[in-house]
Write a protein that holds these residues in place. Structure first.
Motif, PDB file in Angstrom:
ATOM      1  N   UNK A 191       0.724  -1.152   0.021  1.00  0.00           N
ATOM      2  CA  UNK A 191      -0.091   0.102   0.101  1.00  0.00           C
ATOM      3  C   UNK A 191       0.873   1.323   0.011  1.00  0.00           C
ATOM      4  N   UNK A 192       2.365   1.093  -0.105  1.00  0.00           N
ATOM      5  CA  UNK A 192       2.991   2.147  -0.412  1.00  0.00           C
ATOM      6  C   UNK A 192       3.821   2.653   0.913  1.00  0.00           C
ATOM      7  N   UNK A 193       4.619   3.665   0.649  1.00  0.00           N
ATOM      8  CA  UNK A 193       5.233   4.055   2.097  1.00  0.00           C
ATOM      9  C   UNK A 193       6.039   3.239   2.699  1.00  0.00           C
ATOM     10  N   UNK A 194       6.361   2.036   2.064  1.00  0.00           N
ATOM     11  CA  UNK A 194       7.158   1.144   2.772  1.00  0.00           C
ATOM     12  C   UNK A 194       6.338   0.255   4.089  1.00  0.00           C
ATOM     13  N   UNK A 195       5.073   0.454   3.922  1.00  0.00           N
ATOM     14  CA  UNK A 195       4.450  -0.284   4.679  1.00  0.00           C
ATOM     15  C   UNK A 195       4.309  -1.755   4.586  1.00  0.00           C
ATOM     16  N   UNK A 196       4.400  -2.542   5.539  1.00  0.00           N
ATOM     17  CA  UNK A 196       4.556  -4.031   5.496  1.00  0.00           C
ATOM     18  C   UNK A 196       3.470  -4.713   5.991  1.00  0.00           C
ATOM     19  N   UNK A 197       2.362  -4.199   6.521  1.00  0.00           N
ATOM     20  CA  UNK A 197       1.305  -4.859   7.091  1.00  0.00           C
ATOM     21  C   UNK A 197       0.070  -4.097   7.114  1.00  0.00           C
ATOM     22  N   UNK A 198      -1.102  -4.792   7.326  1.00  0.00           N
ATOM     23  CA  UNK A 198      -2.493  -3.983   7.552  1.00  0.00           C
ATOM     24  C   UNK A 198      -3.336  -4.558   8.325  1.00  0.00           C
ATOM     25  N   UNK A 199      -4.187  -4.102   8.850  1.00  0.00           N
ATOM     26  CA  UNK A 199      -5.382  -4.691   9.482  1.00  0.00           C
ATOM     27  C   UNK A 199      -6.435  -4.978   8.566  1.00  0.00           C
ATOM     28  N   UNK A 200      -7.085  -6.096   8.621  1.00  0.00           N
ATOM     29  CA  UNK A 200      -8.294  -6.320   8.034  1.00  0.00           C
ATOM     30  C   UNK A 200      -9.468  -6.000   8.843  1.00  0.00           C
ATOM     31  N   UNK A 201      -9.972  -5.010   8.348  1.00  0.00           N
ATOM     32  CA  UNK A 201     -11.112  -4.160   9.286  1.00  0.00           C
ATOM     33  C   UNK A 201     -12.523  -4.959   8.808  1.00  0.00           C
ATOM     34  N   UNK A 202     -12.785  -5.078   7.530  1.00  0.00           N
ATOM     35  CA  UNK A 202     -14.145  -5.582   6.993  1.00  0.00           C
ATOM     36  C   UNK A 202     -14.033  -6.339   5.750  1.00  0.00           C
ATOM     37  N   UNK A 203     -14.575  -7.493   5.503  1.00  0.00           N
ATOM     38  CA  UNK A 203     -14.697  -8.045   4.247  1.00  0.00           C
ATOM     39  C   UNK A 203     -15.887  -7.350   3.485  1.00  0.00           C
ATOM     40  N   UNK A 204     -15.835  -7.162   2.383  1.00  0.00           N
ATOM     41  CA  UNK A 204     -16.772  -6.632   1.621  1.00  0.00           C
ATOM     42  C   UNK A 204     -17.716  -7.568   0.374  1.00  0.00           C
ATOM     43  N   UNK A 205     -17.015  -8.896   0.694  1.00  0.00           N
ATOM     44  CA  UNK A 205     -17.605  -9.919  -0.256  1.00  0.00           C
ATOM     45  C   UNK A 205     -17.523 -11.374   0.855  1.00  0.00           C
ATOM     46  N   UNK A 206     -18.262 -12.277   0.339  1.00  0.00           N
ATOM     47  CA  UNK A 206     -18.448 -13.339   1.069  1.00  0.00           C
ATOM     48  C   UNK A 206     -17.910 -14.719  -0.090  1.00  0.00           C
ATOM     49  N   UNK A 207     -17.652 -16.128   0.470  1.00  0.00           N
ATOM     50  CA  UNK A 207     -17.643 -17.167  -0.229  1.00  0.00           C
ATOM     51  C   UNK A 207     -18.735 -17.283  -0.995  1.00  0.00           C
ATOM     52  N   UNK A 208     -18.562 -17.493  -2.294  1.00  0.00           N
ATOM     53  CA  UNK A 208     -19.608 -17.528  -3.083  1.00  0.00           C
ATOM     54  C   UNK A 208     -20.164 -16.544  -4.086  1.00  0.00           C
ATOM     55  N   UNK A 209     -19.745 -15.429  -3.531  1.00  0.00           N
ATOM     56  CA  UNK A 209     -19.914 -14.199  -4.374  1.00  0.00           C
ATOM     57  C   UNK A 209     -19.488 -13.964  -5.757  1.00  0.00           C
ATOM     58  N   UNK A 210     -20.110 -13.635  -6.727  1.00  0.00           N
ATOM     59  CA  UNK A 210     -19.331 -13.360  -7.951  1.00  0.00           C
ATOM     60  C   UNK A 210     -19.032 -11.877  -7.942  1.00  0.00           C
ATOM     61  N   UNK A 211     -17.726 -11.629  -8.481  1.00  0.00           N
ATOM     62  CA  UNK A 211     -17.069 -10.487  -8.299  1.00  0.00           C
ATOM     63  C   UNK A 211     -16.335 -10.175  -9.673  1.00  0.00           C
ATOM     64  N   UNK A 212     -16.281  -8.528  -9.802  1.00  0.00           N
ATOM     65  CA  UNK A 212     -15.841  -8.057 -11.278  1.00  0.00           C
ATOM     66  C   UNK A 212     -14.370  -7.703 -10.849  1.00  0.00           C
ATOM     67  N   UNK A 213     -13.740  -7.413 -12.090  1.00  0.00           N
ATOM     68  CA  UNK A 213     -12.214  -6.800 -11.817  1.00  0.00           C
ATOM     69  C   UNK A 213     -12.594  -5.311 -11.025  1.00  0.00           C
ATOM     70  N   UNK A 214     -11.609  -4.986 -10.132  1.00  0.00           N
ATOM     71  CA  UNK A 214     -11.814  -3.708  -9.592  1.00  0.00           C
ATOM     72  C   UNK A 214     -12.901  -3.440  -8.553  1.00  0.00           C
ATOM     73  N   UNK A 215     -13.398  -4.741  -8.324  1.00  0.00           N
ATOM     74  CA  UNK A 215     -14.703  -4.431  -7.383  1.00  0.00           C
ATOM     75  C   UNK A 215     -13.971  -4.261  -5.953  1.00  0.00           C
ATOM     76  N   UNK A 216     -14.328  -3.539  -5.194  1.00  0.00           N
ATOM     77  CA  UNK A 216     -13.956  -3.521  -3.694  1.00  0.00           C
ATOM     78  C   UNK A 216     -14.066  -4.937  -2.877  1.00  0.00           C
TER      79      UNK A 216
END
Length: 485
Positions: free
Chosen positions: A13-38
């Motif tokens: 994610x830039x600036x030398x960051x090596x980790x991130x906290x997963x706040x919230x999933x916006x999709x679930x297993x089985x969902x159909x998703x598109x390219x560039x979809x959050x």
């Protein structure tokens, strides 16, 4: 259509960051998703970011739970390609099976993540657009959309010198074609520099000869004894839960709060500042009555676009830095121990902003080119995006000097810690009624305290005092100062 799962790893994610906290999933297993979809919201030490998917298909697996901290390069989501029926991943019997089914073992994930982070520092470009590493070519999709866009796999470039052994499948599955060498992560590079270890003399023990943290630790401790591989910081902390008895105080532990995200970044930055910068502090009381009177008059004439006090003081600060450019620099130490003071052709003025996520310092880029009204508008905009957690790493990490208005918290002064790697910070205390001598007579005036913390390596007290006195004079005579700017 191949049924192989596409594994999307957490991008840099830039600036030398090596980790991130997963706040919230916006999709679930089985969902159909598109390219560039959050697909997920993650919180870094800089901001809240929506991570878009570089693949289209069916969500097969989510690697992680809300609240979990993920390393850059570790699997984030597995996606079955469009037209393929997602199957339950089978336990791999060998590395080849693991790749064909899309399952990644812990050992492979760790090696891939380390290689991934290493390549990012070499400028591979596998990052979120807007959060890119310097010098990297960003390939793939660039069509506009709301929020950030993930860079997808680019076409292979001309091959580089191949390592002695073929690249491991797990590594090949995550890297963007480009240079793979013994380039190491910034954290390991800094460790080597701080201890005077030459990287050229180290044979890396990682994949394809990558220099790992354990290699540098071994070089530091030699010839006494080789250092053991470093354990994660989390593993070193006691696993005791709240309610346990504290051995030092004898009191029950009421809570344990993990230090992460913005708080972790602030702690690291402040520690580095105190450790590396020999700072000094000068301060002065200032009669701000004329400044308040001038702003009140401006508000009568134009009530809707009158600059705030912070913007007016920011205008004085940028003018002062033009007169005293030594305070708008950076002190750098090279890997060979050489030192230099880096000056800038311009001023990016940072200002401290308190948010629900902690203290952040967004910066007004090219502040020296802006009027007081323009400064006010940009300060308000940056404050809003910072409090929403939407400020970009560039907006939060590009300052050359910081202005800190801690007077809003009702305090008069502060021995502020310089915002590393800057070399100075100006603090403004609360404005209160105080007895003041005016033309030989005692009067009640609006008085504030200005405090300047500065790096004594870049200038002496005369320069710091000159800058501070200049800003103070501008506040006491704002009309004349603005007319001269």
């Amino acid at each position: 259509m191949s049924s192989e799962l596409q594994v999307f790893r957490l991008p840099d994610l830039g600036e030398g960051l090596t980790e991130a906290e997963l706040v919230n999933w916006l999709v679930a297993v089985g969902d159909q998703i598109k390219v560039d979809q959050p697909i997920a919201e993650v919180e870094t030490a800089k901001s809240m970011v929506e991570v878009p998917s570089p693949y289209a298909g069916t969500v097969a697996k989510l690697h992680g739970q809300a609240g979990e901290t993920l390393d850059v390069g570790k699997p984030l989501i597995s996606i079955a390609p469009v037209g393929a029926a997602p199957a339950e991943p089978k336990a791999p019997a060998a590395t080849d099976d693991a790749v064909s089914t899309g399952v990644v073992t812990d050992a492979e994930a760790s090696a891939a993540a380390e290689t991934y982070r290493t390549e990012e520092k070499a400028g591979s470009g596998n990052v979120l657009i807007g959060y890119g590493t310097p010098g990297g070519a960003t390939g793939g999709r660039t069509r506009p959309r709301k929020g950030s866009v993930a860079v997808v796999d680019a076409a292979p470039e001309a091959p580089v010198a191949a390592p002695e052994a073929p690249m491991e499948p797990a590594v090949a599955g995550t890297r963007i074609p480009g240079k793979l060498s013994a380039v190491i992560s910034p954290l390991v590079r800094k460790m080597a520099r701080d201890h005077g270890v030459s990287l050229d003399a180290i044979n890396g023990s990682g994949a394809s000869g990558l220099i790992m943290r354990r290699d540098v630790e071994a070089a530091i401790s030699a010839p006494e004894a080789p250092a053991a591989p470093s354990a994660p910081a989390e593993a070193a902390a006691p696993a005791a839960a709240s309610g346990d008895l504290d051995g030092r105080t004898g009191l029950a532990v009421s809570a344990r709060t993990p230090v992460r995200g913005v708080r972790k970044a602030v702690a690291a930055n402040m520690t580095k500042s105190r450790t590396e910068i020999p700072e000094a502090t000068v301060w002065v009381d200032v009669d701000a009555t004329a400044l308040l009177d001038m702003r009140a008059e401006l508000k009568k004439r134009s009530p809707h676009d009158t600059p705030g006090l912070l913007a007016l003081i920011a205008r004085f600060v940028t003018a002062g830095l033009k007169k005293y450019p030594a305070l708008n620099t950076r002190f750098e130490t090279g890997a060979d121990g050489s030192q230099e003071i880096v000056g800038f052709d311009g001023i990016n003025l940072g200002f401290a902003a308190q948010t629900d996520r902690g203290l952040v310092v967004p910066s007004v880029r090219n502040a020296h080119q802006l009027s007081a009204r323009e400064l006010d508008a940009e300060i308000r905009r940056l404050t809003a995006v910072a409090r929403e957690g939407k400020a970009t790493p560039t907006e939060l990490g590009s300052g050359t000097f910081t202005l800190n208005n801690y007077g809003v918290f009702g305090v008069d002064g502060s021995a502020a810690i310089i915002n590393y790697p800057e070399v100075a910070m100006l603090g403004v205390g609360r404005i209160i009624d105080k007895p003041w001598v005016v033309n030989g007579e005692l009067a009640v005036r609006k008085v504030t305290e200005l405090t300047l913390a500065f790096d004594h390596r870049v200038c002496d007290g005369e320069t710091a005092a000159g800058f501070l006195r200049y800003v103070a004079d501008c506040i006491e005579n704002p009309g004349g100062a603005l007319a001269d700017m």
